[in-house]
Design a protein around this motif. Structure first.
Motif, PDB file in Angstrom:
ATOM      1  N   ILE B   7       0.818  -1.217   0.000  1.00  0.00           N
ATOM      2  CA  ILE B   7       0.000   0.000   0.000  1.00  0.00           C
ATOM      3  C   ILE B   7       0.851   1.267   0.000  1.00  0.00           C
ATOM      4  CG2 ILE B   7      -1.847   1.237   1.207  1.00  0.00           C
ATOM      5  CD1 ILE B   7      -2.610  -1.377   2.578  1.00  0.00           C
ATOM      6  N   PRO B   8       0.920   1.976  -1.114  1.00  0.00           N
ATOM      7  CA  PRO B   8       1.548   3.302  -1.081  1.00  0.00           C
ATOM      8  C   PRO B   8       0.634   4.304  -0.378  1.00  0.00           C
ATOM      9  CG  PRO B   8       1.499   2.403  -3.314  1.00  0.00           C
ATOM     10  CD  PRO B   8       0.570   1.574  -2.477  1.00  0.00           C
ATOM     11  N   CYS B   9       1.245   5.186   0.395  1.00  0.00           N
ATOM     12  CA  CYS B   9       0.487   6.200   1.131  1.00  0.00           C
ATOM     13  C   CYS B   9       0.826   7.580   0.577  1.00  0.00           C
ATOM     14  CB  CYS B   9       0.835   6.137   2.614  1.00  0.00           C
ATOM     15  SG  CYS B   9       0.032   7.406   3.599  1.00  0.00           S
ATOM     16  N   LEU B  10      -0.193   8.347   0.262  1.00  0.00           N
ATOM     17  CA  LEU B  10       0.008   9.685  -0.297  1.00  0.00           C
ATOM     18  C   LEU B  10      -0.486  10.732   0.687  1.00  0.00           C
ATOM     19  CD1 LEU B  10      -0.679   7.624  -2.791  1.00  0.00           C
ATOM     20  CD2 LEU B  10      -0.806   9.727  -4.085  1.00  0.00           C
ATOM     21  N   ASP B  11       0.396  11.648   1.041  1.00  0.00           N
ATOM     22  CA  ASP B  11      -0.024  12.784   1.865  1.00  0.00           C
ATOM     23  C   ASP B  11      -0.576  13.859   0.946  1.00  0.00           C
ATOM     24  OD1 ASP B  11       0.836  11.475   4.056  1.00  0.00           O
ATOM     25  OD2 ASP B  11       2.600  12.717   4.432  1.00  0.00           O
ATOM     26  N   PRO B 197      -7.525  -7.568  10.183  1.00  0.00           N
ATOM     27  CA  PRO B 197      -6.273  -7.336   9.449  1.00  0.00           C
ATOM     28  C   PRO B 197      -5.431  -6.209  10.043  1.00  0.00           C
ATOM     29  CG  PRO B 197      -8.125  -7.586   7.933  1.00  0.00           C
ATOM     30  CD  PRO B 197      -8.710  -7.506   9.315  1.00  0.00           C
ATOM     31  N   LEU B 198      -4.107  -6.372   9.904  1.00  0.00           N
ATOM     32  CA  LEU B 198      -3.148  -5.397  10.409  1.00  0.00           C
ATOM     33  C   LEU B 198      -2.261  -4.901   9.261  1.00  0.00           C
ATOM     34  CD1 LEU B 198      -1.756  -3.948  12.828  1.00  0.00           C
ATOM     35  CD2 LEU B 198      -0.312  -5.982  13.072  1.00  0.00           C
ATOM     36  N   ILE B 199      -2.192  -3.574   9.125  1.00  0.00           N
ATOM     37  CA  ILE B 199      -1.307  -2.940   8.147  1.00  0.00           C
ATOM     38  C   ILE B 199      -0.097  -2.393   8.902  1.00  0.00           C
ATOM     39  CG2 ILE B 199      -1.070  -1.133   6.389  1.00  0.00           C
ATOM     40  CD1 ILE B 199      -4.165  -1.070   6.225  1.00  0.00           C
ATOM     41  N   ALA B 200       1.094  -2.796   8.471  1.00  0.00           N
ATOM     42  CA  ALA B 200       2.330  -2.317   9.091  1.00  0.00           C
ATOM     43  C   ALA B 200       2.778  -1.032   8.420  1.00  0.00           C
ATOM     44  CB  ALA B 200       3.418  -3.377   8.947  1.00  0.00           C
ATOM     45  N   SER B 201       3.232  -0.086   9.216  1.00  0.00           N
ATOM     46  CA  SER B 201       3.697   1.188   8.664  1.00  0.00           C
ATOM     47  C   SER B 201       4.854   1.729   9.482  1.00  0.00           C
ATOM     48  CB  SER B 201       2.521   2.184   8.660  1.00  0.00           C
ATOM     49  OG  SER B 201       2.979   3.509   8.548  1.00  0.00           O
ATOM     50  N   GLY B 202       5.794   2.366   8.773  1.00  0.00           N
ATOM     51  CA  GLY B 202       6.913   3.029   9.441  1.00  0.00           C
ATOM     52  C   GLY B 202       8.199   2.252   9.363  1.00  0.00           C
ATOM     53  N   ALA B 222       1.562  -4.052   4.064  1.00  0.00           N
ATOM     54  CA  ALA B 222       2.637  -3.146   4.466  1.00  0.00           C
ATOM     55  C   ALA B 222       2.494  -1.852   3.683  1.00  0.00           C
ATOM     56  CB  ALA B 222       4.002  -3.778   4.214  1.00  0.00           C
ATOM     57  N   LEU B 223       2.614  -0.760   4.430  1.00  0.00           N
ATOM     58  CA  LEU B 223       2.415   0.570   3.855  1.00  0.00           C
ATOM     59  C   LEU B 223       3.721   1.345   3.873  1.00  0.00           C
ATOM     60  CD1 LEU B 223      -0.482   3.010   4.567  1.00  0.00           C
ATOM     61  CD2 LEU B 223       1.834   3.712   5.209  1.00  0.00           C
ATOM     62  N   ALA B 224       3.949   2.123   2.832  1.00  0.00           N
ATOM     63  CA  ALA B 224       5.123   2.990   2.801  1.00  0.00           C
ATOM     64  C   ALA B 224       4.832   4.187   1.909  1.00  0.00           C
ATOM     65  CB  ALA B 224       6.347   2.230   2.292  1.00  0.00           C
ATOM     66  N   ALA B 225       5.638   5.217   2.063  1.00  0.00           N
ATOM     67  CA  ALA B 225       5.426   6.432   1.278  1.00  0.00           C
ATOM     68  C   ALA B 225       6.663   6.751   0.450  1.00  0.00           C
ATOM     69  CB  ALA B 225       5.059   7.588   2.190  1.00  0.00           C
TER      70      ALA B 225
END
Lengths: 214, 250
Positions: B7-11, B197-202, B222-225
Motif C-alpha cells: 500500500i503506497p500512502c500519499l499525503d 487485518p493489520l497494516i504495518a507502517s513506518g 505493508a504501507l510505505a510512502a
C-alpha cells in the motif's frame, strides 16, 4: 474504451444496465467502473424502470439483513424474482440472492437454495476477509471469459456463501472453499468487488454486459 | 490464497500531494489522481490518502479528490485525516472512498468507532494508531507522534477491535523515517493478539524490509510512502522479490 451497446435505440438514450437503487450503500464506485469500461446504465427505483434495461445489477454493501429490509421496502422484490434477463448481484447484492443469511438471521430472495454464513476466524483466518484472493475460474463461463484461472479479485466481507457443487460458479478458498461466484439460469452473483478488482474486474463487468440467456 | 498487500500512502494537502515524487514522468507530480492511477497500473494493491488539509472550508477539495480517484482508479483506497464525525465519513463514502481511517478522533471519542461500524460496517472503518516506545512500553501518540497519551498501544488496539474496527493501521513513530525496517517485533506481538487485518507502517527502506515484515510479523499489508514516491522501490520489483521469498502477492 469503446462503448458496447446492444440497444437499437439512439445511443444517448440507451441505458443498458439497470442498477437497483434501494439505498444499500454507495454505488459511486460501481458507476465509475461502468463509466471506465464504457457501459451505459441507469437507476432502477420502480418496477416500471426494470423493463427499460437489458440487464440488472444488484449492488450492496453493509448488513445483509438491513439490505433485504430496504429491498423489501422498495417494492421491487416480486419483480426481481421473476426476471428472465441477466441479473448480477455484487457482494451483499449476491448474498441477497440466497435463501438465508446469518447476518441478522434474515430470509433472502431464495433464488438460490444456499445459505450465507459467518466466517469463523478459527477455521478461516482474520475476519473480515479483506484483500485480494485468487479465484478458481471455471472454463467456458461467459462471466469469466478472458479471465485466467487463479486471477486475484478484491474481497471485503465477513459473511460468505457456502460452496455448492451445483451453484458455485467460481470457487475461492479462505481456510475452506466458498462461493466467489454463483450462477443459476439468468442469475449471477459475485462476492468480490469487480469495480475494485483492477482489469480483471472490469473485464468481468464487460462480460456481464454481453451475456445472453438462451 | 489471500495475498499480502502493498500500500503506497500519499499525503495530500488542499488536493495536492505534499511530498515530492520523481519516479515516473508524470505530467503533474503534485496531482494525487495521476499518481494514484500510476500506482494502480504498477500493481499496488490498495492506496491510502492522508489528508492534512488544515481548514474545514478546504475539505471540499478533498471530496473532489476522492471522487476523481474513485472515477479513475480501479483498486480500493482509504482516506484518513479530518474525519471527526459520522457526517464526514458519510460524505467520503458517497464520494467513492472504500474505507476511512480515523486516528486522534477515535482516541478522543472511542464511541466514534462503534458509531461508524454500525453505520457503515466494520469493513469501512480503519483505526490508525501511531505508537512510540517509552522505556520499553508502547504508548499511543497523537499529532504525528508529537503528543503522548497514557493509552497503552496494545490495549487501545484491542479496544478498537472490540468496538468494531475492521482493520488496524499501526505506525511505529520510532521507525518512521529511519528506513531501517518495520518494527517487526511489536507488529508480531499485536498481530498475534488481534483477529482483524493489520497494516504495518513506518520504517520501510528497502525490499528486504517488506520480506521481513511479512515473514516475521505475518501482517496482512505493508504501507510505505517515500520509498515508493522517490522510486527507490518499484512495486513490480518488490512483488517479484516477495514472490521469490515465498510470500503470496497478487
Amino acid at each position: 474504451m469503446p462503448t458496447i451497446c446492444n440497444c437499437q435505440v439512439q445511443k444517448e438514450y440507451c441505458k443498458m444496465i439497470g442498477i437497483i437503487n434501494y439505498g444499500a450503500g454507495n454505488i459511486f464506485s460501481l458507476t465509475a467502473a461502468l463509466d471506465r469500461v464504457g457501459l451505459t446504465y441507469g437507476m432502477v427505483n420502480t418496477a416500471d424502470e426494470i423493463d427499460q434495461y437489458d440487464r440488472i445489477i444488484i449492488p450492496g454493501v453493509g448488513h445483509a439483513g438491513a439490505a433485504m429490509d430496504k429491498l423489501q421496502e422498495s417494492g421491487l422484490v416480486p419483480y426481481i424474482k421473476k426476471l428472465k434477463k441477466p441479473v448480477l448481484g455484487i457482494c451483499v447484492g449476491m448474498q441477497l440472492l440466497t435463501a438465508f443469511s446469518e447476518e441478522g438471521n434474515a430470509e433472502m430472495l431464495k433464488l438460490f437454495p444456499l445459505k450465507t454464513l459467518h466466517f469463523d476466524a478459527e477455521k478461516s483466518g482474520k475476519v473480515p476477509h479483506m484483500g485480494w484472493n485468487s479465484v478458481s475460474v471455471p472454463a467456458n463461463s461467459p462471466l469469466f471469459a478472458h479471465i485466467e484461472d487463479q486471477t486475484y479479485f478484491y474481497f471485503v466481507h465477513s459473511y460468505f456463501i457456502e460452496f455448492d457443487a451445483t451453484y458455485t460458479a467460481a470457487k475461492c478458498v479462505y481456510g475452506h472453499p466458498f462461493s466467489a461466484a454463483i450462477s443459476k439460469d439468468n442469475f449471477f452473483g459475485v462476492q468480490f468487488h469487480p469495480e475494485k478488482s483492477g482489469k480483471a474486474g472490469e473485464q468481468l463487468l464487460l462480460n456481464f454486459s454481453t451475456i445472453q440467456i438462451d | 490464497m489471500l495475498a499480502k498487500r502493498i500500500i503506497p500512502c500519499l499525503d495530500v494537502k488542499d488536493g495536492r500531494t505534499v511530498k515530492g515524487v520523481n519516479f515516473v514522468d508524470l505530467r503533474d507530480a503534485g496531482d494525487p489522481v495521476e499518481l494514484a492511477y500510476e500506482y494502480s497500473q504498477q500493481g499496488a494493491d490498495e492506496l491510502v490518502f492522508l489528508d492534512i488539509t488544515a481548514t474545514h472550508e478546504e475539505r471540499k477539495t478533498t471530496i473532489d479528490l476522492v471522487k476523481a480517484v474513485a472515477r479513475q482508479v480501479n483498486i480500493p483506497f482509504t482516506i484518513g485525516g479530518g474525519i471527526n464525525e459520522i457526517k464526514d465519513a458519510d460524505i467520503l463514502l458517497n464520494a467513492g472512498a472504500d474505507k476511512i481511517s480515523i486516528n486522534s478522533a477515535a482516541v478522543r471519542n472511542p464511541d466514534l468507532i462503534n458509531q461508524m461500524a454500525a453505520a457503515f460496517g466494520a469493513q469501512f472503518v480503519v483505526v490508525a494508531v501511531d505508537t512510540r516506545s517509552i522505556d520499553g512500553q508502547h504508548f499511543v501518540h497523537l499529532s504525528g507522534g508529537r503528543i503522548r497519551t497514557e493509552l497503552n498501544t496494545a490495549d487501545w488496539i484491542l479496544e478498537a477491535q472490540e468496538r468494531g474496527a475492521g482493520e488496524i493501521l499501526l505506525t511505529s513513530m520510532d521507525h518512521d523515517g529511519t528506513k531501517n525496517g518495520f518494527d517487526n517485533g511489536f507488529l508480531k506481538t499485536i498481530n498475534d493478539r488481534i483477529h482483524i487485518p493489520l497494516i504495518a507502517s513506518g520504517g520501510a527502506g528497502n525490499q528486504q524490509h517488506f520480506v521481513d515484515v511479512f515473514q516475521q510479523a505475518n501482517v496482512d499489508a505493508a504501507l510505505a510512502a517515500s520509498v515508493f514516491h522517490y522510486g527507490e522501490i518499484l512495486i513490480p520489483d518488490l512483488k517479484a522479490t516477495l514472490r521469490q521469498n515465498g510470500i503470496v502477492v497478487r
